[in-house]
Design a protein around this motif. Structure first.
Motif, PDB file in Angstrom:
ATOM      1  N   THR A 102       0.883  -1.661   0.179  1.00  0.00           N
ATOM      2  CA  THR A 102       0.279   0.445  -0.033  1.00  0.00           C
ATOM      3  C   THR A 102       1.349   1.183   0.227  1.00  0.00           C
ATOM      4  OG1 THR A 102      -1.639   1.768   1.110  1.00  0.00           O
ATOM      5  CG2 THR A 102      -0.206  -0.046   2.990  1.00  0.00           C
ATOM      6  N   GLY A 103      -0.096   1.994  -0.671  1.00  0.00           N
ATOM      7  CA  GLY A 103       0.762   3.394  -0.567  1.00  0.00           C
ATOM      8  C   GLY A 103       0.936   4.757   0.033  1.00  0.00           C
ATOM      9  N   ALA A 104      -0.270   4.241   0.874  1.00  0.00           N
ATOM     10  CA  ALA A 104      -1.108   5.701   2.522  1.00  0.00           C
ATOM     11  C   ALA A 104      -0.711   4.425   3.264  1.00  0.00           C
ATOM     12  CB  ALA A 104      -2.484   5.319   1.071  1.00  0.00           C
ATOM     13  N   PRO A 105      -1.102   5.712   3.988  1.00  0.00           N
ATOM     14  CA  PRO A 105      -1.169   5.417   5.818  1.00  0.00           C
ATOM     15  C   PRO A 105      -2.854   4.448   6.335  1.00  0.00           C
ATOM     16  CG  PRO A 105      -1.608   7.833   5.146  1.00  0.00           C
ATOM     17  CD  PRO A 105      -1.128   7.640   4.012  1.00  0.00           C
ATOM     18  N   ASN A 106      -4.164   5.159   5.133  1.00  0.00           N
ATOM     19  CA  ASN A 106      -4.627   4.578   5.428  1.00  0.00           C
ATOM     20  C   ASN A 106      -4.966   2.994   4.260  1.00  0.00           C
ATOM     21  OD1 ASN A 106      -6.116   6.160   6.763  1.00  0.00           O
ATOM     22  ND2 ASN A 106      -5.719   7.688   4.706  1.00  0.00           N
ATOM     23  N   ASP A 107      -4.345   1.767   5.005  1.00  0.00           N
ATOM     24  CA  ASP A 107      -4.162   0.828   4.735  1.00  0.00           C
ATOM     25  C   ASP A 107      -5.445   0.038   3.761  1.00  0.00           C
ATOM     26  OD1 ASP A 107      -3.364  -1.666   3.404  1.00  0.00           O
ATOM     27  OD2 ASP A 107      -2.836  -2.764   5.525  1.00  0.00           O
ATOM     28  N   ARG A 108      -5.700   0.210   2.650  1.00  0.00           N
ATOM     29  CA  ARG A 108      -6.787  -0.377   2.147  1.00  0.00           C
ATOM     30  C   ARG A 108      -6.454  -1.659   1.203  1.00  0.00           C
ATOM     31  NH1 ARG A 108      -7.464   5.420   1.137  1.00  0.00           N
ATOM     32  NH2 ARG A 108      -5.684   4.827  -0.531  1.00  0.00           N
ATOM     33  N   ALA A 109      -5.010  -2.582   1.635  1.00  0.00           N
ATOM     34  CA  ALA A 109      -4.557  -4.190   0.891  1.00  0.00           C
ATOM     35  C   ALA A 109      -4.629  -4.499   1.748  1.00  0.00           C
ATOM     36  CB  ALA A 109      -3.429  -3.149   0.366  1.00  0.00           C
ATOM     37  N   ALA A 110      -4.541  -4.676   2.469  1.00  0.00           N
ATOM     38  CA  ALA A 110      -5.017  -5.111   3.264  1.00  0.00           C
ATOM     39  C   ALA A 110      -3.333  -6.362   3.991  1.00  0.00           C
ATOM     40  CB  ALA A 110      -5.019  -6.666   3.920  1.00  0.00           C
ATOM     41  N   VAL A 111      -2.609  -5.546   4.426  1.00  0.00           N
ATOM     42  CA  VAL A 111      -1.541  -5.728   4.079  1.00  0.00           C
ATOM     43  C   VAL A 111      -0.489  -6.570   5.380  1.00  0.00           C
ATOM     44  CG1 VAL A 111      -0.734  -3.734   2.697  1.00  0.00           C
ATOM     45  CG2 VAL A 111       0.791  -3.414   5.052  1.00  0.00           C
ATOM     46  N   GLN A 112      -1.181  -5.796   6.287  1.00  0.00           N
ATOM     47  CA  GLN A 112      -0.318  -7.047   7.902  1.00  0.00           C
ATOM     48  C   GLN A 112      -1.604  -8.786   7.560  1.00  0.00           C
ATOM     49  OE1 GLN A 112      -0.493  -4.756  11.189  1.00  0.00           O
ATOM     50  NE2 GLN A 112      -0.492  -2.856   9.812  1.00  0.00           N
ATOM     51  N   VAL A 113      -2.359  -8.990   7.120  1.00  0.00           N
ATOM     52  CA  VAL A 113      -2.844 -10.460   6.133  1.00  0.00           C
ATOM     53  C   VAL A 113      -1.922 -11.361   5.305  1.00  0.00           C
ATOM     54  CG1 VAL A 113      -4.488 -10.638   8.122  1.00  0.00           C
ATOM     55  CG2 VAL A 113      -4.933  -9.548   5.238  1.00  0.00           C
ATOM     56  N   HIS A 114      -1.072 -10.481   4.420  1.00  0.00           N
ATOM     57  CA  HIS A 114      -0.205 -11.313   3.866  1.00  0.00           C
ATOM     58  C   HIS A 114       0.657 -11.703   4.213  1.00  0.00           C
ATOM     59  CE1 HIS A 114      -2.900  -9.181   1.872  1.00  0.00           C
ATOM     60  NE2 HIS A 114      -2.514 -10.220   0.546  1.00  0.00           N
ATOM     61  N   ASP A 115       1.899 -12.820   3.127  1.00  0.00           N
ATOM     62  CA  ASP A 115       3.106 -13.150   4.057  1.00  0.00           C
ATOM     63  C   ASP A 115       4.283 -12.280   4.010  1.00  0.00           C
ATOM     64  OD1 ASP A 115       2.710 -16.475   3.656  1.00  0.00           O
ATOM     65  OD2 ASP A 115       1.384 -15.576   2.332  1.00  0.00           O
ATOM     66  N   ILE A 116       4.230 -11.091   2.864  1.00  0.00           N
ATOM     67  CA  ILE A 116       4.879 -10.167   2.942  1.00  0.00           C
ATOM     68  C   ILE A 116       4.083  -9.278   3.404  1.00  0.00           C
ATOM     69  CG2 ILE A 116       6.971  -8.350   2.164  1.00  0.00           C
ATOM     70  CD1 ILE A 116       8.156 -10.401   1.444  1.00  0.00           C
ATOM     71  N   GLY A 117       3.535  -8.045   3.995  1.00  0.00           N
ATOM     72  CA  GLY A 117       3.149  -7.050   3.559  1.00  0.00           C
ATOM     73  C   GLY A 117       3.913  -5.682   3.618  1.00  0.00           C
ATOM     74  N   LEU A 118       3.770  -5.341   3.277  1.00  0.00           N
ATOM     75  CA  LEU A 118       4.598  -2.937   2.320  1.00  0.00           C
ATOM     76  C   LEU A 118       4.467  -2.357   2.700  1.00  0.00           C
ATOM     77  CD1 LEU A 118       6.594  -4.574  -0.872  1.00  0.00           C
ATOM     78  CD2 LEU A 118       7.922  -4.169   1.677  1.00  0.00           C
ATOM     79  N   GLN A 119       4.176  -1.055   3.558  1.00  0.00           N
ATOM     80  CA  GLN A 119       3.738  -0.035   3.790  1.00  0.00           C
ATOM     81  C   GLN A 119       4.705   0.843   3.030  1.00  0.00           C
ATOM     82  OE1 GLN A 119       0.892  -0.248   7.101  1.00  0.00           O
ATOM     83  NE2 GLN A 119      -0.187   2.007   6.179  1.00  0.00           N
ATOM     84  N   LEU A 120       4.428   1.244   2.213  1.00  0.00           N
ATOM     85  CA  LEU A 120       5.185   2.934   2.082  1.00  0.00           C
ATOM     86  C   LEU A 120       5.387   4.249   2.691  1.00  0.00           C
ATOM     87  CD1 LEU A 120       4.812   2.973  -2.383  1.00  0.00           C
ATOM     88  CD2 LEU A 120       7.317   3.201  -1.097  1.00  0.00           C
ATOM     89  N   THR A 121       6.481   4.880   2.700  1.00  0.00           N
ATOM     90  CA  THR A 121       6.668   5.403   4.302  1.00  0.00           C
ATOM     91  C   THR A 121       7.896   6.864   3.622  1.00  0.00           C
ATOM     92  OG1 THR A 121       7.168   6.269   6.646  1.00  0.00           O
ATOM     93  CG2 THR A 121       7.981   4.511   5.564  1.00  0.00           C
ATOM     94  N   ARG A 122       7.889   7.062   4.426  1.00  0.00           N
ATOM     95  CA  ARG A 122       9.214   9.080   4.155  1.00  0.00           C
ATOM     96  C   ARG A 122       9.995   8.945   5.505  1.00  0.00           C
ATOM     97  NH1 ARG A 122       6.817  11.560   0.112  1.00  0.00           N
ATOM     98  NH2 ARG A 122       7.592   9.806  -2.170  1.00  0.00           N
ATOM     99  N   ASN A 123      11.035   8.809   5.503  1.00  0.00           N
ATOM    100  CA  ASN A 123      11.987   9.130   6.528  1.00  0.00           C
ATOM    101  C   ASN A 123      11.835  10.371   6.627  1.00  0.00           C
ATOM    102  OD1 ASN A 123      13.579   9.816   4.359  1.00  0.00           O
ATOM    103  ND2 ASN A 123      15.252   7.972   5.226  1.00  0.00           N
ATOM    104  N   ASP A 124      12.817  10.844   7.832  1.00  0.00           N
ATOM    105  CA  ASP A 124      12.968  12.412   8.512  1.00  0.00           C
ATOM    106  C   ASP A 124      13.284  12.879   6.908  1.00  0.00           C
ATOM    107  OD1 ASP A 124      12.281  11.593  10.091  1.00  0.00           O
ATOM    108  OD2 ASP A 124      14.041  11.442  11.505  1.00  0.00           O
ATOM    109  N   ALA A 125      14.729  12.187   5.955  1.00  0.00           N
ATOM    110  CA  ALA A 125      14.959  13.162   5.487  1.00  0.00           C
ATOM    111  C   ALA A 125      14.515  13.213   4.545  1.00  0.00           C
ATOM    112  CB  ALA A 125      16.447  12.245   4.587  1.00  0.00           C
ATOM    113  N   GLY A 126      13.415  12.776   4.023  1.00  0.00           N
ATOM    114  CA  GLY A 126      11.933  12.811   2.652  1.00  0.00           C
ATOM    115  C   GLY A 126      11.939  11.482   1.853  1.00  0.00           C
ATOM    116  N   GLU A 127      13.499  10.361   2.046  1.00  0.00           N
ATOM    117  CA  GLU A 127      13.564   9.025   1.219  1.00  0.00           C
ATOM    118  C   GLU A 127      12.364   8.585   1.148  1.00  0.00           C
ATOM    119  OE1 GLU A 127      18.345   9.564   1.255  1.00  0.00           O
ATOM    120  OE2 GLU A 127      17.109   8.555   3.193  1.00  0.00           O
ATOM    121  N   THR A 128      12.119   7.427   0.277  1.00  0.00           N
ATOM    122  CA  THR A 128      10.876   7.004   0.073  1.00  0.00           C
ATOM    123  C   THR A 128      11.555   5.548   0.775  1.00  0.00           C
ATOM    124  OG1 THR A 128      10.233   7.909  -1.695  1.00  0.00           O
ATOM    125  CG2 THR A 128       9.491   6.037  -1.868  1.00  0.00           C
TER     126      THR A 128
END
Lengths: 99, 552
Positions: free
Chosen positions: B171-197
């Motif tokens: 999922t690319g959004a903080p509101n998870d609409r892809a149910a990532v936490q019930v997958h073998d691997i779940g990925l949630q896009l985020t940015r760090n303090d330096a603004g990197e993806t």
């Protein structure tokens, strides 16, 4: 009482072993086998057909005969014999009542 | 959207040729069923109750009009005039003939589609947020990463015989609409303090007979490490995952039995060995893939549309549709529209060939030729101009796909269940249909608000019942269907597994039981803003249990 069932290899169509040893597409035309030996014999016929690449997934299943009509015991087999209960226009229930 | 390069085109056509030859050898008796079965499954072909079933991949749920028209054509020509959208954003055809499947795969290849990775113990098709590339709350479009994962995982020789299937969601959004936490691997896009993806990484989530929520193994995985880290996880799983027992073979069991810390250490160790190797993602390659997913040119418009407001005031059906089936777009003046595949009393996820053709036409006319399939079994036009909504709605009404019920009690997920599936222990769809009819009145649904009911016809949980606000699991008891009810599940960013509320219900009783639960909620909620799930979390199961079974 049991019948022997399978799916045709080419079409996937559900079939049952008829009394003459040929596969039929209506459960009403299936052969009903009673007793260990008769069932084993029918199953062997079915498995030989599988080896000839005619059908897949051959197995025996329980039925009752009510007023001469063969009725599967399990709901799963009832649905297999008629078609999806959600699509009355599809499957065997939608076909003409003939062999 | 992504276009096949020569490599993609060539391996899909090679696979089609291989399968054609495998079918020929099967029919000639050169391959036994035992030899053929794993080959057909690698091409998405199952044998179900009444017939074969072909599951076609829709990677990350994205397709265009041309592809949707091809699906309609296949439904019409080789099947019985409909297809069924699944909880993994794919489509299933329920009646193909074995002899026709090589031809169907050829047809699909013409529009860059196939049935690879829809079955078997491989890395399955990656799923993603269905509003990807459009949602206002999105950090970045997750689909370029899903596509990169696809390129890495398709026919990956090392991971073609895993202990069990392996599912990745992003999922690319903080509101998870892809149910990532019930997958073998779940990925949630985020940015760090330096603004990197980068990605928050979860491992070991899953439903089925042993539901588990994924455990976080990384707070921030840099973009460039996506493939190396994924490969490290897969290697650890491939090496240590259990092969002695099919029911204990998923990575969630490995996480559970090994312990998170030890497994994490194994993954990190493997990762260190390969992180600077060939799998390190070059920045320019990510940007190149990203360009394929560039949004269509959208003119910024007013945040509200006079045409929409006027219609809303004069047409209750439209007002209901606009209230529930629109998702905020990141470009003002646009919206993402959910076309409900859940007509009242209908079959969740089914679409006729004619409806598929209409959706393809509408996507071209109003939606920049983009279509998405959601894991909730609906179809989405992600980029629709607000001003076009009234005209679009009229066309949807004519096609019978204008139900304004997205996210409401009648927007039910249901697996095919015993009406089709060889593994099922009870029917799912008829229960969904009866619930839909019971609560179908527009005012009643709107009054109840957000409520996700999910129904599975067996313990394998394709209908995601564990994460339904109300979950229903169909089982067989003494030859009769019976239904176990769970409460409090959720598959969003606050994932929870529902709890069994008490003894199960017969097919006749189950809809009444659901109504009692809903009435209990309506009676106890603090206000209309408190959803069923929030109320359940606040109140606990006691009042619901009492409503169903009486005071203890």
């Amino acid at each position: 009482m049991k019948v022997v069932t399978a799916n045709r290899l080419l079409s996937g169509e559900v079939v049952w072993l008829g009394e003459n040893g040929r596969w039929v597409e209506r459960i009403t035309l299936a052969g009903v086998f009673d007793g260990k030996e008769a069932v084993a014999e029918a199953l062997a016929l079915g498995l030989a057909s599988k080896d000839r690449q005619e059908v897949v997934d051959v197995y025996e299943m329980d039925v009752t005969v009510e007023d001469g009509v063969i009725v599967p015991v399990r709901l799963r087999e009832k649905i297999r014999a008629t078609g999806p209960t959600t699509h009355r226009d599809l499957g065997k229930q939608a076909q003409a009542v003939s062999a | 959207m992504y276009r096949y390069d020569e490599f993609d085109a060539s391996f899909v056509s090679q696979r089609t040729e291989q399968f054609k030859d495998q079918v020929r050898r099967r029919l000639a008796g050169e391959l036994s069923e035992d030899e053929f079965k794993p080959l057909r499954l690698m091409n998405g072909l199952y044998l179900q109750l009444h017939a074969y079933m072909l599951r076609v991949a829709i990677p990350y749920g994205t397709l265009n009009s041309r592809q949707m028209r091809k699906l309609a054509y296949i439904a019409r020509t080789y099947d019985k005039g409909y297809g069924h959208f699944t909880t993994r954003q794919n489509i299933q055809f329920n009646w193909p003939k074995l002899e026709d499947t090589p031809k169907i795969l050829e047809e699909l290849a013409e529009v860059e589609m196939h049935a690879i990775q829809t079955s078997g113990n491989c890395i399955r098709n990656v799923t993603a947020d269905h509003f990807a590339g459009a949602a206002a709350d999105e950090i970045a479009d997750p689909r370029p990463y899903a596509e990169i994962l696809r390129q890495w995982s398709s026919l990956h020789p090392e991971f073609s015989f895993l202990p069990r299937k392996f599912k990745i969601a992003i999922t690319g959004a903080p509101n998870d609409r892809a149910a990532v936490q019930v997958h073998d691997i779940g990925l949630q896009l985020t940015r760090n303090d330096a603004g990197e993806t980068g990605f928050v990484v979860f491992v070991g989530g899953g439903l089925g007979r042993t539901p588990m929520i994924g455990r976080k193994v990384r707070d921030f995985l840099p973009e460039e490490d996506l493939l190396a880290y994924s490969e490290a996880i897969l290697r650890v799983y491939n090496r240590y995952g259990r092969r002695d027992n099919k029911y204990k073979a998923r990575i969630k069991i490995l996480v559970h039995e090994t312990g998170l810390e030890e497994l994490k250490a194994d993954i990190e160790q493997e990762f260190e060995k390969i992180r600077f190797g060939v799998l390190r993602l070059p920045e320019e390659e990510v940007r190149r893939i990203e360009a394929y997913f560039a949004p269509p040119p959208l003119e910024v418009g007013a945040a509200t549309s006079a045409a929409v407001e006027a219609r809303r005031a004069s047409d209750a059906g439209f007002a209901q549709f606009a209230a529930h089936n629109l998702n905020p777009h990141r470009v003002p003046g646009y919206t993402s529209v959910t076309l409900s595949m859940k007509p009242i009393g209908g079959i969740p996820g089914d679409a006729s060939d004619a409806q598929m053709d209409v959706m393809a036409d509408l996507a071209e006319q109003y939606g920049h030729d983009e279509i998405r399939i959601s894991h909730e079994q609906n179809v989405i036009l992600p980029h629709v101009k607000l001003d076009d909504l009234p005209a679009l709605y009229d066309e949807l009404v004519a096609a019978g796909i204008a139900e304004g019920n997205a996210g409401l009690i009648t927007d039910i997920i249901a697996c095919p269940g015993m009406d089709f599936c060889a593994l099922a222990t009870a029917r799912s769809i008829p229960v969904a249909q009866r619930i839909s009819e019971r609560f179908g009145a527009a005012e009643r649904q709107a009054e109840i608000g957000e409520l996700k009911i999910k129904i599975s016809g067996c313990i394998n949980a394709c209908g995601h019942h564990h994460v339904g606000h109300i979950g229903i699991l169909g089982l067989e008891k003494k030859g009769e269907e019976f239904y176990q009810v769970t409460l409090g599940g959720s598959a969003n960013e606050n994932t929870s597994i529902g709890e069994i509320v008490g003894r199960g219900f017969s097919s006749e009783e189950v809809v009444d039981a659901i109504e009692k639960l809903v009435d209990t909620y309506l009676g106890l909620r603090s206000g209309k803003e408190e959803t069923f799930l929030d109320a359940y979390r606040r109140l606990g199961e006691a009042p619901f249990k009492e409503a169903l079974y009486g005071a203890a």
